[in-house]
Design a protein around this motif. Structure first.
Motif, PDB file in Angstrom:
ATOM      1  N   MET A   1       0.850  -1.176   0.000  1.00 23.69           N
ATOM      2  CA  MET A   1       0.000   0.000   0.000  1.00 23.69           C
ATOM      3  C   MET A   1       0.897   1.243   0.000  1.00 23.69           C
ATOM      4  SD  MET A   1      -2.939   1.179   2.743  1.00 23.69           S
ATOM      5  CE  MET A   1      -4.159   0.010   2.223  1.00 23.69           C
ATOM      6  N   THR A   2       0.558   2.203  -0.845  1.00 21.46           N
ATOM      7  CA  THR A   2       1.348   3.422  -0.922  1.00 21.46           C
ATOM      8  C   THR A   2       1.025   4.342   0.258  1.00 21.46           C
ATOM      9  OG1 THR A   2      -0.286   4.641  -2.201  1.00 21.46           O
ATOM     10  CG2 THR A   2       1.318   3.327  -3.453  1.00 21.46           C
ATOM     11  N   VAL A   3       1.915   5.276   0.506  1.00 21.40           N
ATOM     12  CA  VAL A   3       1.717   6.269   1.570  1.00 21.40           C
ATOM     13  C   VAL A   3       0.425   7.049   1.323  1.00 21.40           C
ATOM     14  CG1 VAL A   3       2.645   8.394   2.571  1.00 21.40           C
ATOM     15  CG2 VAL A   3       4.165   6.494   2.052  1.00 21.40           C
ATOM     16  N   GLU A   4       0.188   7.432   0.087  1.00 19.74           N
ATOM     17  CA  GLU A   4      -0.997   8.214  -0.258  1.00 19.74           C
ATOM     18  C   GLU A   4      -2.288   7.449   0.061  1.00 19.74           C
ATOM     19  OE1 GLU A   4       2.452   9.372  -2.831  1.00 19.74           O
ATOM     20  OE2 GLU A   4       1.464   7.474  -2.469  1.00 19.74           O
ATOM     21  N   ARG A   5      -2.338   6.159  -0.288  1.00 20.44           N
ATOM     22  CA  ARG A   5      -3.528   5.344  -0.017  1.00 20.44           C
ATOM     23  C   ARG A   5      -3.714   5.125   1.478  1.00 20.44           C
ATOM     24  NH1 ARG A   5      -4.137   0.148  -3.420  1.00 20.44           N
ATOM     25  NH2 ARG A   5      -6.056   0.169  -2.202  1.00 20.44           N
ATOM     26  N   MET A   6      -2.613   4.936   2.196  1.00 21.17           N
ATOM     27  CA  MET A   6      -2.685   4.710   3.636  1.00 21.17           C
ATOM     28  C   MET A   6      -3.239   5.961   4.346  1.00 21.17           C
ATOM     29  SD  MET A   6       0.238   3.361   6.282  1.00 21.17           S
ATOM     30  CE  MET A   6       1.424   4.531   5.690  1.00 21.17           C
ATOM     31  N   ILE A   7      -2.747   7.141   3.971  1.00 16.03           N
ATOM     32  CA  ILE A   7      -3.247   8.384   4.577  1.00 16.03           C
ATOM     33  C   ILE A   7      -4.714   8.590   4.219  1.00 16.03           C
ATOM     34  CG2 ILE A   7      -3.034  10.904   4.553  1.00 16.03           C
ATOM     35  CD1 ILE A   7       0.010  10.468   4.361  1.00 16.03           C
ATOM     36  N   GLY A   8      -5.091   8.301   2.986  1.00 15.61           N
ATOM     37  CA  GLY A   8      -6.493   8.404   2.574  1.00 15.61           C
ATOM     38  C   GLY A   8      -7.393   7.506   3.408  1.00 15.61           C
ATOM     39  N   LYS A   9      -6.934   6.296   3.678  1.00 12.68           N
ATOM     40  CA  LYS A   9      -7.714   5.358   4.493  1.00 12.68           C
ATOM     41  C   LYS A   9      -7.846   5.864   5.931  1.00 12.68           C
ATOM     42  CE  LYS A   9      -8.113   0.476   5.538  1.00 12.68           C
ATOM     43  NZ  LYS A   9      -7.591  -0.863   5.307  1.00 12.68           N
ATOM     44  N   ILE A  10      -6.773   6.427   6.478  1.00 14.36           N
ATOM     45  CA  ILE A  10      -6.811   6.981   7.839  1.00 14.36           C
ATOM     46  C   ILE A  10      -7.803   8.141   7.906  1.00 14.36           C
ATOM     47  CG2 ILE A  10      -5.474   8.290   9.548  1.00 14.36           C
ATOM     48  CD1 ILE A  10      -3.048   6.535   8.674  1.00 14.36           C
ATOM     49  N   LEU A  11      -7.798   9.023   6.912  1.00 16.31           N
ATOM     50  CA  LEU A  11      -8.727  10.156   6.890  1.00 16.31           C
ATOM     51  C   LEU A  11     -10.175   9.672   6.836  1.00 16.31           C
ATOM     52  CD1 LEU A  11      -6.901  12.622   4.478  1.00 16.31           C
ATOM     53  CD2 LEU A  11      -7.165  12.850   6.946  1.00 16.31           C
ATOM     54  N   ARG A  12     -10.448   8.661   6.001  1.00 12.35           N
ATOM     55  CA  ARG A  12     -11.816   8.149   5.879  1.00 12.35           C
ATOM     56  C   ARG A  12     -12.271   7.424   7.141  1.00 12.35           C
ATOM     57  NH1 ARG A  12      -9.594   7.027   1.061  1.00 12.35           N
ATOM     58  NH2 ARG A  12      -9.301   4.818   1.530  1.00 12.35           N
ATOM     59  N   CYS A  13     -11.383   6.663   7.774  1.00 15.24           N
ATOM     60  CA  CYS A  13     -11.757   5.865   8.952  1.00 15.24           C
ATOM     61  C   CYS A  13     -11.810   6.678  10.241  1.00 15.24           C
ATOM     62  CB  CYS A  13     -10.784   4.707   9.131  1.00 15.24           C
ATOM     63  SG  CYS A  13     -10.914   3.460   7.851  1.00 15.24           S
ATOM     64  N   TYR A  14     -10.857   7.577  10.429  1.00 13.17           N
ATOM     65  CA  TYR A  14     -10.718   8.278  11.707  1.00 13.17           C
ATOM     66  C   TYR A  14     -11.007   9.769  11.640  1.00 13.17           C
ATOM     67  CZ  TYR A  14      -8.495   3.897  12.898  1.00 13.17           C
ATOM     68  OH  TYR A  14      -8.241   2.561  13.088  1.00 13.17           O
ATOM     69  N   GLY A  15     -11.163  10.299  10.440  1.00 11.91           N
ATOM     70  CA  GLY A  15     -11.454  11.721  10.294  1.00 11.91           C
ATOM     71  C   GLY A  15     -12.891  12.027  10.658  1.00 11.91           C
ATOM     72  N   ARG A  16     -13.155  13.288  10.845  1.00 11.06           N
ATOM     73  CA  ARG A  16     -14.520  13.707  11.166  1.00 11.06           C
ATOM     74  C   ARG A  16     -15.202  14.235   9.919  1.00 11.06           C
ATOM     75  NH1 ARG A  16     -14.042  18.755  15.138  1.00 11.06           N
ATOM     76  NH2 ARG A  16     -16.273  18.604  14.940  1.00 11.06           N
ATOM     77  N   ARG A  17     -16.517  14.246   9.952  1.00  9.73           N
ATOM     78  CA  ARG A  17     -17.292  14.744   8.818  1.00  9.73           C
ATOM     79  C   ARG A  17     -17.198  16.262   8.789  1.00  9.73           C
ATOM     80  NH1 ARG A  17     -23.622  13.603   7.979  1.00  9.73           N
ATOM     81  NH2 ARG A  17     -23.848  15.512   9.152  1.00  9.73           N
ATOM     82  N   ILE A  18     -16.785  16.785   7.660  1.00 15.27           N
ATOM     83  CA  ILE A  18     -16.601  18.220   7.456  1.00 15.27           C
ATOM     84  C   ILE A  18     -17.339  18.599   6.185  1.00 15.27           C
ATOM     85  CG2 ILE A  18     -14.900  20.049   7.010  1.00 15.27           C
ATOM     86  CD1 ILE A  18     -12.810  18.219   8.394  1.00 15.27           C
ATOM     87  N   PHE A  19     -18.010  19.731   6.205  1.00 14.02           N
ATOM     88  CA  PHE A  19     -18.649  20.225   4.995  1.00 14.02           C
ATOM     89  C   PHE A  19     -17.799  21.346   4.420  1.00 14.02           C
ATOM     90  CE2 PHE A  19     -22.256  18.370   7.254  1.00 14.02           C
ATOM     91  CZ  PHE A  19     -22.735  17.518   6.262  1.00 14.02           C
ATOM     92  N   LEU A  20     -17.450  21.203   3.165  1.00 13.37           N
ATOM     93  CA  LEU A  20     -16.685  22.202   2.435  1.00 13.37           C
ATOM     94  C   LEU A  20     -17.674  23.055   1.654  1.00 13.37           C
ATOM     95  CD1 LEU A  20     -14.073  23.377   1.142  1.00 13.37           C
ATOM     96  CD2 LEU A  20     -14.207  21.505  -0.493  1.00 13.37           C
ATOM     97  N   HIS A  21     -17.682  24.361   1.932  1.00  8.75           N
ATOM     98  CA  HIS A  21     -18.541  25.302   1.208  1.00  8.75           C
ATOM     99  C   HIS A  21     -17.679  26.001   0.165  1.00  8.75           C
ATOM    100  CE1 HIS A  21     -22.093  25.145   3.881  1.00  8.75           C
ATOM    101  NE2 HIS A  21     -21.188  24.805   4.789  1.00  8.75           N
TER     102      HIS A  21
END
Length: 116
Positions: free
Chosen positions: A1-21
């Motif tokens: 797994m690449t660094v980029e994919r690993m960080i993406g997975k961490i953001l999706r699993c542990y990140g909070r829901r944010i709305f971008l306006h």
């Protein structure tokens, strides 16, 4: 797994829901958003901003590179809105891994310096 994919997975699993306006659009993303608790922020309260002096109560955003924030964007969490003030793309091994941004809360404790 690449660094980029690993960080993406961490953001999706542990990140909070944010709305971008962005303009009239409201886009749901997942990322990290925390107060900046750096020592310099405790030493002084006001900081020069694009329109004068503003409060140094800042927040750090880390989000996906697929939806990079822009300086004209607002982020919304728990009914509060935050203005994006500074942005940096952080690269992994071959491509962007995440977006880092510094934000301030919109309309709260913003002090503008007098001109003249």
């Amino acid at each position: 797994m690449t660094v980029e994919r690993m960080i993406g997975k961490i953001l999706r699993c542990y990140g909070r829901r944010i709305f971008l306006h962005r303009g009239t659009e409201k886009i749901e993303i997942f990322g990290f958003f925390e107060p900046d608790t750096g020592k310099m922020d405790r030493m002084t309260q006001l900081h020069p901003g694009p329109l004068g002096l503003e409060n140094r109560n800042r927040y750090i955003y880390i989000g996906p590179p697929e939806m990079p924030v822009q300086l004209s964007d607002e982020l919304e969490m728990d009914g509060k809105h935050y203005l994006v003030r500074s942005i940096q793309t952080v690269y992994g091994t071959k491509k962007p891994a995440y977006i880092w941004a510094m934000c301030i809360e919109k309309g709260v404790d913003i002090v503008w310096a007098k001109n003249g």
